[in-house]
Write an enzyme that holds these catalytic residues in place. Structure first.
Site, PDB file in Angstrom:
ATOM      1  N   HIS A  30     -75.066  69.810  -6.371  1.00  0.00           N
ATOM      2  CA  HIS A  30     -74.713  69.598  -4.965  1.00  0.00           C
ATOM      3  C   HIS A  30     -75.531  68.465  -4.339  1.00  0.00           C
ATOM      4  O   HIS A  30     -75.180  67.964  -3.278  1.00  0.00           O
ATOM      5  CB  HIS A  30     -74.964  70.900  -4.185  1.00  0.00           C
ATOM      6  CG  HIS A  30     -73.872  71.303  -3.255  1.00  0.00           C
ATOM      7  ND1 HIS A  30     -72.598  70.759  -3.271  1.00  0.00           N
ATOM      8  CD2 HIS A  30     -73.845  72.229  -2.257  1.00  0.00           C
ATOM      9  CE1 HIS A  30     -71.863  71.343  -2.324  1.00  0.00           C
ATOM     10  NE2 HIS A  30     -72.584  72.220  -1.707  1.00  0.00           N
ATOM     11  N   ASN A  77     -73.910  72.549   4.715  1.00  0.00           N
ATOM     12  CA  ASN A  77     -72.800  72.942   5.586  1.00  0.00           C
ATOM     13  C   ASN A  77     -73.012  72.534   7.042  1.00  0.00           C
ATOM     14  O   ASN A  77     -72.138  72.767   7.872  1.00  0.00           O
ATOM     15  CB  ASN A  77     -72.527  74.448   5.470  1.00  0.00           C
ATOM     16  CG  ASN A  77     -73.730  75.296   5.823  1.00  0.00           C
ATOM     17  OD1 ASN A  77     -74.807  74.778   6.072  1.00  0.00           O
ATOM     18  ND2 ASN A  77     -73.548  76.602   5.844  1.00  0.00           N
ATOM     19  N   ASP A 102     -70.817  65.266  -4.165  1.00  0.00           N
ATOM     20  CA  ASP A 102     -70.376  65.868  -5.422  1.00  0.00           C
ATOM     21  C   ASP A 102     -68.924  66.329  -5.282  1.00  0.00           C
ATOM     22  O   ASP A 102     -68.476  66.689  -4.197  1.00  0.00           O
ATOM     23  CB  ASP A 102     -71.269  67.064  -5.768  1.00  0.00           C
ATOM     24  CG  ASP A 102     -71.279  68.127  -4.665  1.00  0.00           C
ATOM     25  OD1 ASP A 102     -71.662  67.797  -3.516  1.00  0.00           O
ATOM     26  OD2 ASP A 102     -70.883  69.272  -4.928  1.00  0.00           O
ATOM     27  N   ASN A 123     -68.115  71.995   1.940  1.00  0.00           N
ATOM     28  CA  ASN A 123     -68.636  72.332   3.273  1.00  0.00           C
ATOM     29  C   ASN A 123     -69.282  71.152   3.985  1.00  0.00           C
ATOM     30  O   ASN A 123     -69.238  71.056   5.211  1.00  0.00           O
ATOM     31  CB  ASN A 123     -69.632  73.493   3.176  1.00  0.00           C
ATOM     32  CG  ASN A 123     -68.943  74.797   2.819  1.00  0.00           C
ATOM     33  OD1 ASN A 123     -67.786  75.007   3.146  1.00  0.00           O
ATOM     34  ND2 ASN A 123     -69.655  75.665   2.121  1.00  0.00           N
TER      35      ASN A 123
END
Length: 198
Positions: A30, A77, A102, A123
């Site tokens: 991520h 997020n 990603d 997100n």
């Protein structure tokens, strides 16, 4: 005066890499957006500094363009707040925003670039789209592949790259940084032709 390579972008561009802050996340799939931004910062020749927008920021020149590099200090997020904060501070319109992130639906190491589109369950992108009020910003998608078996995608992206992937990772990050430079120097179509796999 020649037209900007990214139409409507203005005089400088915002290059934002997505990830989660803190050493426990540093090697996660991520966080590949942060990894690419660190490589771009090395090319610019500067260090990130804390900014009141809630991001780490570096101003400089890349591929002949004035750029602002940014890594949100929020969690993934909540990326939208810091990204939009930097964009507003430097008066950069959405057409001048390039987000590196990603992407599960792209094989490991493959790159895809586009303008606009959905968030595909990401997100960080969802937060940026909501905060910007538009989907019309550039995305540089670094493939991390799908999780094996029945592994939850949310868990998969919060794991470090595999041993095999790590052998190629530095090369792929370097290549992704090249793709960002191509995007801002030659435009989207030319960069896609060069860096998208057949």
């Amino acid at each position: 005066m020649t037209e900007a390579v990214l139409p409507g972008a203005g005089e400088q561009l915002l290059l934002a890499g997505l990830g989660n802050p803190g050493p426990q996340y540093a090697g996660n799939r991520h966080n590949v957006g942060f990894m690419v931004l660190d490589e771009l910062a090395a090319r610019v020749g500067g260090k990130f500094k804390a900014h009141k927008s809630g991001a780490e920021v570096l101003e400089g020149r890349l591929a002949g363009q004035r750029v602002i590099l940014a890594k949100p200090r929020s969690y993934m997020n909540l990326s939208g707040g810091p990204v939009v904060g930097v964009a507003r501070f430097y008066k950069i319109p959405p057409a001048g925003v390039v987000v590196v992130h990603d992407e599960l639906d792209v094989d490991f190491g493959a790159l895809k670039m586009k303008l606009g589109g959905g968030d595909n369950g990401h997100n960080g992108l969802r937060s940026i789209t909501k905060s910007l009020g538009t989907k019309d910003y550039y995305r540089v998608r670094f493939g991390v592949g799908r999780p094996p078996g029945r592994q939850d995608p949310a868990d998969f992206v919060l794991k470090d790259f595999s041993t095999v992937e790590r052998k190629e990772l530095a090369f792929e990050i370097d290549r992704c940084a090249d793709a960002v430079e191509a995007l801002i120097s030659t435009g989207l179509a030319a960069a896609q032709n060069t860096f998208h796999a057949g």
